[in-house]
Design a protein around this motif. Sequence first.
Motif, PDB file in Angstrom:
ATOM      1  N   GLU A   5      31.399  43.976  29.557  1.00  0.00           N
ATOM      2  CA  GLU A   5      31.389  42.725  30.304  1.00  0.00           C
ATOM      3  C   GLU A   5      32.521  42.718  31.332  1.00  0.00           C
ATOM      4  OE1 GLU A   5      31.844  39.544  27.572  1.00  0.00           O
ATOM      5  OE2 GLU A   5      30.341  40.319  26.164  1.00  0.00           O
ATOM      6  N   MET A   8      35.131  40.408  32.136  1.00  0.00           N
ATOM      7  CA  MET A   8      35.701  39.230  31.513  1.00  0.00           C
ATOM      8  C   MET A   8      36.583  38.459  32.489  1.00  0.00           C
ATOM      9  SD  MET A   8      36.778  40.824  27.784  1.00  0.00           S
ATOM     10  CE  MET A   8      37.255  39.208  27.156  1.00  0.00           C
ATOM     11  N   GLN A  47      38.881  34.401  28.895  1.00  0.00           N
ATOM     12  CA  GLN A  47      38.415  35.227  27.783  1.00  0.00           C
ATOM     13  C   GLN A  47      39.468  36.265  27.388  1.00  0.00           C
ATOM     14  OE1 GLN A  47      34.820  36.406  30.031  1.00  0.00           O
ATOM     15  NE2 GLN A  47      33.645  35.796  28.216  1.00  0.00           N
ATOM     16  N   MET A  48      40.077  36.858  28.389  1.00  0.00           N
ATOM     17  CA  MET A  48      41.087  37.876  28.122  1.00  0.00           C
ATOM     18  C   MET A  48      42.288  37.276  27.393  1.00  0.00           C
ATOM     19  SD  MET A  48      40.695  39.749  31.836  1.00  0.00           S
ATOM     20  CE  MET A  48      41.855  41.101  31.644  1.00  0.00           C
ATOM     21  N   TYR A 106      41.500  36.982  23.748  1.00  0.00           N
ATOM     22  CA  TYR A 106      41.668  38.271  23.089  1.00  0.00           C
ATOM     23  C   TYR A 106      43.150  38.554  22.839  1.00  0.00           C
ATOM     24  CZ  TYR A 106      36.859  40.049  23.425  1.00  0.00           C
ATOM     25  OH  TYR A 106      35.516  40.264  23.262  1.00  0.00           O
ATOM     26  N   SER A 119      39.531  44.609  32.764  1.00  0.00           N
ATOM     27  CA  SER A 119      38.089  44.466  32.922  1.00  0.00           C
ATOM     28  C   SER A 119      37.715  44.883  34.334  1.00  0.00           C
ATOM     29  CB  SER A 119      37.680  43.006  32.670  1.00  0.00           C
ATOM     30  OG  SER A 119      36.322  42.911  32.307  1.00  0.00           O
ATOM     31  N   THR A 164      35.272  46.546  29.771  1.00  0.00           N
ATOM     32  CA  THR A 164      36.608  46.034  29.477  1.00  0.00           C
ATOM     33  C   THR A 164      37.321  47.014  28.556  1.00  0.00           C
ATOM     34  OG1 THR A 164      35.939  43.721  29.718  1.00  0.00           O
ATOM     35  CG2 THR A 164      37.947  44.144  28.474  1.00  0.00           C
TER      36      THR A 164
END
Length: 249
Positions: free
Chosen positions: A56, A58, A62-63, A66, A112, A125
């Motif tokens: 994806e 990202m 989102q990162m 994570y 990413s 990613t």
Amino acid sequence: MKFLKTLTVAIILLVIITPKATCSQDSDNLLAGALSEVGASPEMLDIVDWSVINREFMDFTQMQQYQDEIMKIFNAEKENFDSTKENNETYRILNTEGKLNSDTFLQIIIQSAILPAEYEKDPQTYLTISVSSRNLEKYNDFAKKVSKTINSLGGQSKITSCVTGTFNGKLDEAQQDKLVETITSYFEIINTEKIQDKYNFSIIGFSPLLSEGIQILGKNYNIHIAIRYNSDEDTTYIWIGTPVISLEY
């Protein structure tokens, strides 16, 4: 020296692209034990793991999620870490680094990217985790957390680890030959390839005591040893890595 660095870079690239580049989490006793075997003072352990974790492109939100998950695994205090961001229309990078404690440094890089059209592949990613510590006794704990992080986020753990030791002064030829002989015997190394000049020595080989490593020209290698004298410090350094030394020396 330039040739040694070129060899190291080439081997690291092979580690990244070769599925067999795996490392046993019990190798710490062997690596640290090797320093003791040759009488080197232990200085540092380094663990690096790298993997594609999804297909994806990202966004930073989102990162960041994570990153937060990873920080929890390592029980990291956010106030001890700094994050930087880089991005354009084809890539985004979140780089987080700081100290877990006074002896241990942790770096997390999430990148990413949209690959060029000619590759005909989905976005990817990547996650890179690096731990450096002066506490060699904590290797197992760090290795397990690094591996858990990579695997839990969808990657395949391919840990490379290295210990660094030192000797006072410069080793003469007889001392260096004895050191190499001792390490070769300690790890039962075969298939050795050596590079040596006035100041540097590097050897790669295969040890049946360690996990599978990388293949080069049909031969399997899983241990990498380098020795270098630093005249400014009047200190000889030794690095022992499996399957390779994953840092510049």
